[in-house]
Scaffold this motif. Structure first.
Motif, PDB file in Angstrom:
ATOM      1  N   ILE A  58       0.842  -1.197   0.000  1.00 51.54           N
ATOM      2  CA  ILE A  58       0.000   0.000   0.000  1.00 51.54           C
ATOM      3  C   ILE A  58       0.876   1.245   0.000  1.00 51.54           C
ATOM      4  O   ILE A  58       0.593   2.233  -0.690  1.00 51.54           O
ATOM      5  N   SER A  59       1.967   1.184   0.778  1.00 49.73           N
ATOM      6  CA  SER A  59       2.878   2.319   0.831  1.00 49.73           C
ATOM      7  C   SER A  59       3.583   2.548  -0.496  1.00 49.73           C
ATOM      8  O   SER A  59       4.028   3.662  -0.793  1.00 49.73           O
ATOM      9  N   MET A  60       3.707   1.504  -1.300  1.00 44.80           N
ATOM     10  CA  MET A  60       4.380   1.616  -2.590  1.00 44.80           C
ATOM     11  C   MET A  60       3.444   2.107  -3.692  1.00 44.80           C
ATOM     12  O   MET A  60       3.909   2.521  -4.753  1.00 44.80           O
ATOM     13  N   GLY A  61       2.140   2.041  -3.463  1.00 42.75           N
ATOM     14  CA  GLY A  61       1.214   2.536  -4.476  1.00 42.75           C
ATOM     15  C   GLY A  61      -0.191   2.014  -4.266  1.00 42.75           C
ATOM     16  O   GLY A  61      -0.382   0.808  -4.065  1.00 42.75           O
ATOM     17  N   TYR A  62      -1.181   2.894  -4.308  1.00 40.13           N
ATOM     18  CA  TYR A  62      -2.566   2.486  -4.077  1.00 40.13           C
ATOM     19  C   TYR A  62      -3.108   1.621  -5.211  1.00 40.13           C
ATOM     20  O   TYR A  62      -3.890   0.696  -4.971  1.00 40.13           O
ATOM     21  N   SER A  63      -2.718   1.919  -6.450  1.00 40.04           N
ATOM     22  CA  SER A  63      -3.184   1.107  -7.577  1.00 40.04           C
ATOM     23  C   SER A  63      -2.673  -0.318  -7.452  1.00 40.04           C
ATOM     24  O   SER A  63      -3.411  -1.286  -7.688  1.00 40.04           O
ATOM     25  N   LEU A  64      -1.428  -0.451  -7.072  1.00 40.14           N
ATOM     26  CA  LEU A  64      -0.831  -1.767  -6.859  1.00 40.14           C
ATOM     27  C   LEU A  64      -1.594  -2.516  -5.775  1.00 40.14           C
ATOM     28  O   LEU A  64      -1.962  -3.693  -5.953  1.00 40.14           O
ATOM     29  N   ALA A  65      -1.853  -1.862  -4.653  1.00 42.25           N
ATOM     30  CA  ALA A  65      -2.568  -2.490  -3.550  1.00 42.25           C
ATOM     31  C   ALA A  65      -3.990  -2.876  -3.962  1.00 42.25           C
ATOM     32  O   ALA A  65      -4.490  -3.938  -3.567  1.00 42.25           O
ATOM     33  N   ALA A  66      -4.633  -2.040  -4.767  1.00 35.50           N
ATOM     34  CA  ALA A  66      -5.998  -2.326  -5.204  1.00 35.50           C
ATOM     35  C   ALA A  66      -6.051  -3.586  -6.073  1.00 35.50           C
ATOM     36  O   ALA A  66      -6.959  -4.422  -5.930  1.00 35.50           O
ATOM     37  N   TYR A  67      -5.095  -3.730  -6.972  1.00 35.19           N
ATOM     38  CA  TYR A  67      -5.055  -4.930  -7.816  1.00 35.19           C
ATOM     39  C   TYR A  67      -4.797  -6.172  -6.968  1.00 35.19           C
ATOM     40  O   TYR A  67      -5.386  -7.246  -7.214  1.00 35.19           O
ATOM     41  N   LEU A  68      -3.920  -6.067  -6.003  1.00 32.90           N
ATOM     42  CA  LEU A  68      -3.624  -7.203  -5.133  1.00 32.90           C
ATOM     43  C   LEU A  68      -4.849  -7.593  -4.320  1.00 32.90           C
ATOM     44  O   LEU A  68      -5.203  -8.780  -4.234  1.00 32.90           O
ATOM     45  N   PHE A  69      -5.502  -6.599  -3.728  1.00 29.33           N
ATOM     46  CA  PHE A  69      -6.695  -6.892  -2.930  1.00 29.33           C
ATOM     47  C   PHE A  69      -7.800  -7.469  -3.807  1.00 29.33           C
ATOM     48  O   PHE A  69      -8.505  -8.405  -3.412  1.00 29.33           O
ATOM     49  N   GLY A  70      -7.951  -6.909  -5.017  1.00 28.61           N
ATOM     50  CA  GLY A  70      -8.965  -7.414  -5.936  1.00 28.61           C
ATOM     51  C   GLY A  70      -8.716  -8.868  -6.318  1.00 28.61           C
ATOM     52  O   GLY A  70      -9.655  -9.674  -6.385  1.00 28.61           O
ATOM     53  N   THR A  71      -7.455  -9.211  -6.558  1.00 25.73           N
ATOM     54  CA  THR A  71      -7.105 -10.591  -6.895  1.00 25.73           C
ATOM     55  C   THR A  71      -7.426 -11.516  -5.730  1.00 25.73           C
ATOM     56  O   THR A  71      -8.026 -12.590  -5.909  1.00 25.73           O
ATOM     57  N   TRP A  72      -7.023 -11.116  -4.529  1.00 26.56           N
ATOM     58  CA  TRP A  72      -7.299 -11.922  -3.341  1.00 26.56           C
ATOM     59  C   TRP A  72      -8.800 -12.127  -3.158  1.00 26.56           C
ATOM     60  O   TRP A  72      -9.259 -13.253  -2.900  1.00 26.56           O
ATOM     61  N   LEU A  73      -9.582 -11.064  -3.320  1.00 20.91           N
ATOM     62  CA  LEU A  73     -11.022 -11.135  -3.104  1.00 20.91           C
ATOM     63  C   LEU A  73     -11.691 -12.050  -4.129  1.00 20.91           C
ATOM     64  O   LEU A  73     -12.552 -12.881  -3.782  1.00 20.91           O
ATOM     65  N   ILE A  74     -11.295 -11.934  -5.393  1.00 20.91           N
ATOM     66  CA  ILE A  74     -11.884 -12.770  -6.442  1.00 20.91           C
ATOM     67  C   ILE A  74     -11.612 -14.248  -6.177  1.00 20.91           C
ATOM     68  O   ILE A  74     -12.514 -15.087  -6.246  1.00 20.91           O
ATOM     69  N   VAL A  75     -10.364 -14.567  -5.837  1.00 18.88           N
ATOM     70  CA  VAL A  75      -9.999 -15.976  -5.612  1.00 18.88           C
ATOM     71  C   VAL A  75     -10.735 -16.542  -4.409  1.00 18.88           C
ATOM     72  O   VAL A  75     -11.265 -17.660  -4.461  1.00 18.88           O
ATOM     73  N   ILE A  76     -10.788 -15.780  -3.320  1.00 19.82           N
ATOM     74  CA  ILE A  76     -11.424 -16.327  -2.117  1.00 19.82           C
ATOM     75  C   ILE A  76     -12.936 -16.459  -2.304  1.00 19.82           C
ATOM     76  O   ILE A  76     -13.561 -17.390  -1.768  1.00 19.82           O
ATOM     77  N   LEU A  77     -13.544 -15.571  -3.068  1.00 19.11           N
ATOM     78  CA  LEU A  77     -14.978 -15.701  -3.333  1.00 19.11           C
ATOM     79  C   LEU A  77     -15.267 -16.884  -4.247  1.00 19.11           C
ATOM     80  O   LEU A  77     -16.305 -17.535  -4.127  1.00 19.11           O
ATOM     81  N   LEU A  78     -14.349 -17.187  -5.149  1.00 17.12           N
ATOM     82  CA  LEU A  78     -14.549 -18.293  -6.080  1.00 17.12           C
ATOM     83  C   LEU A  78     -14.300 -19.653  -5.431  1.00 17.12           C
ATOM     84  O   LEU A  78     -15.015 -20.616  -5.717  1.00 17.12           O
ATOM     85  N   CYS A  79     -13.289 -19.721  -4.556  1.00 16.64           N
ATOM     86  CA  CYS A  79     -12.911 -21.039  -4.028  1.00 16.64           C
ATOM     87  C   CYS A  79     -13.082 -21.183  -2.522  1.00 16.64           C
ATOM     88  O   CYS A  79     -13.220 -22.299  -2.024  1.00 16.64           O
ATOM     89  N   GLY A  80     -13.052 -20.074  -1.796  1.00 16.49           N
ATOM     90  CA  GLY A  80     -13.220 -20.141  -0.352  1.00 16.49           C
ATOM     91  C   GLY A  80     -11.967 -20.477   0.431  1.00 16.49           C
ATOM     92  O   GLY A  80     -12.011 -20.575   1.654  1.00 16.49           O
ATOM     93  N   TYR A  81     -10.837 -20.649  -0.264  1.00 17.18           N
ATOM     94  CA  TYR A  81      -9.593 -21.000   0.421  1.00 17.18           C
ATOM     95  C   TYR A  81      -8.737 -19.748   0.627  1.00 17.18           C
ATOM     96  O   TYR A  81      -8.223 -19.167  -0.337  1.00 17.18           O
ATOM     97  N   SER A  82      -8.561 -19.361   1.884  1.00 17.51           N
ATOM     98  CA  SER A  82      -7.749 -18.178   2.180  1.00 17.51           C
ATOM     99  C   SER A  82      -6.303 -18.383   1.746  1.00 17.51           C
ATOM    100  O   SER A  82      -5.667 -17.473   1.222  1.00 17.51           O
ATOM    101  N   SER A  83      -5.782 -19.577   1.982  1.00 13.60           N
ATOM    102  CA  SER A  83      -4.385 -19.847   1.623  1.00 13.60           C
ATOM    103  C   SER A  83      -4.178 -19.768   0.116  1.00 13.60           C
ATOM    104  O   SER A  83      -3.182 -19.195  -0.351  1.00 13.60           O
ATOM    105  N   LEU A  84      -5.096 -20.333  -0.666  1.00  5.17           N
ATOM    106  CA  LEU A  84      -4.958 -20.284  -2.119  1.00  5.17           C
ATOM    107  C   LEU A  84      -5.059 -18.849  -2.622  1.00  5.17           C
ATOM    108  O   LEU A  84      -4.313 -18.442  -3.529  1.00  5.17           O
ATOM    109  N   ALA A  85      -5.966 -18.070  -2.025  1.00  8.84           N
ATOM    110  CA  ALA A  85      -6.094 -16.662  -2.404  1.00  8.84           C
ATOM    111  C   ALA A  85      -4.790 -15.922  -2.148  1.00  8.84           C
ATOM    112  O   ALA A  85      -4.348 -15.105  -2.970  1.00  8.84           O
ATOM    113  N   ALA A  86      -4.158 -16.205  -1.013  1.00  7.03           N
ATOM    114  CA  ALA A  86      -2.890 -15.556  -0.686  1.00  7.03           C
ATOM    115  C   ALA A  86      -1.794 -15.969  -1.655  1.00  7.03           C
ATOM    116  O   ALA A  86      -1.026 -15.134  -2.144  1.00  7.03           O
TER     117      ALA A  86
END
Length: 200
Positions: free
Chosen positions: A116-144
């Motif tokens: 987040i400190s390195m860039g908000y756009s970067l953090a947004a893409y990372l959070f978006g990727t994590w959210l999509i994966v966890i909503l699709l599969c339910g595995y926190s570890s896989l999302a990470a």
């Protein structure tokens, strides 16, 4: 400058070593999360044993551990390589906390805070990727794992000067998830909304 960088790295490590999962879990009267559920002192395990409010507090504090250290280092004029080293030290503190017997979490939320400190756009893409994966599969570890695997690519697109540091950070976090990778392969990993032996 080298000694100042080392001081910032040490400060980031010590800040990262404050395990919010353990502190919050005790404050909520649930004891040490390392001895319950998955045994992992992170937000996902705290969610299972102490509920969503406690988990949200852990997540916020873990993110801030990364954000504060890296942002302060940025304000003090450290360069890209030095900021990357500070970020890695913050995550190492979370993973191997000196205050809690070097038994810590996986470092995902703290790494997100660093990014987040390195860039908000970067953090947004990372959070978006994590959210999509966890909503699709339910595995926190896989999302990470998926998120940190994409992190170097996102960094190259938005903040290329930090790419090498993020690659090192991603490798470190994937290494910490090696047991989760084995459980995912064997089909033994539990989903985030289920209680049981699962790590974040």
């Amino acid at each position: 400058m080298i000694s100042f960088t080392v001081m910032m790295m040490l400060a980031a490590y010590l800040l990262g070593s404050v395990s919010s999962a353990i502190v919050v879990s005790f404050l909520f009267g649930k004891g040490d999360p390392r001895r319950q559920g998955s045994g992992n002192p992170g937000a996902t395990n705290v969610l299972r044993i102490a509920g969503p409010v406690a988990a949200a507090l852990v997540l916020i504090f873990d993110v801030l551990k990364g954000t504060v250290g890296v942002y302060v280092a940025f304000l003090l004029g450290l360069g890209e390589l030095e900021l990357g080293l500070v970020a890695i030290c913050a995550c190492l503190g979370h993973m191997y906390p000196v205050f809690f017997g070097f038994s810590g979490g996986k470092g995902v939320a703290t790494a997100l805070g660093c990014l987040i400190s390195m860039g908000y756009s970067l953090a947004a893409y990372l959070f978006g990727t994590w959210l999509i994966v966890i909503l699709l599969c339910g595995y926190s570890s896989l999302a990470a794992i998926v998120t940190v695997s994409f992190a170097p690519l996102y960094t190259y697109l938005f903040k290329p000067e930090y790419t090498y540091a993020v690659i090192m950070l991603s490798v470190l976090i994937i290494f910490k998830h090696r047991a989760n990778i084995r459980r995912l392969y064997r089909g033994e990993e539990s989903k985030v909304w289920k209680k049981g032996k699962a790590n974040e």
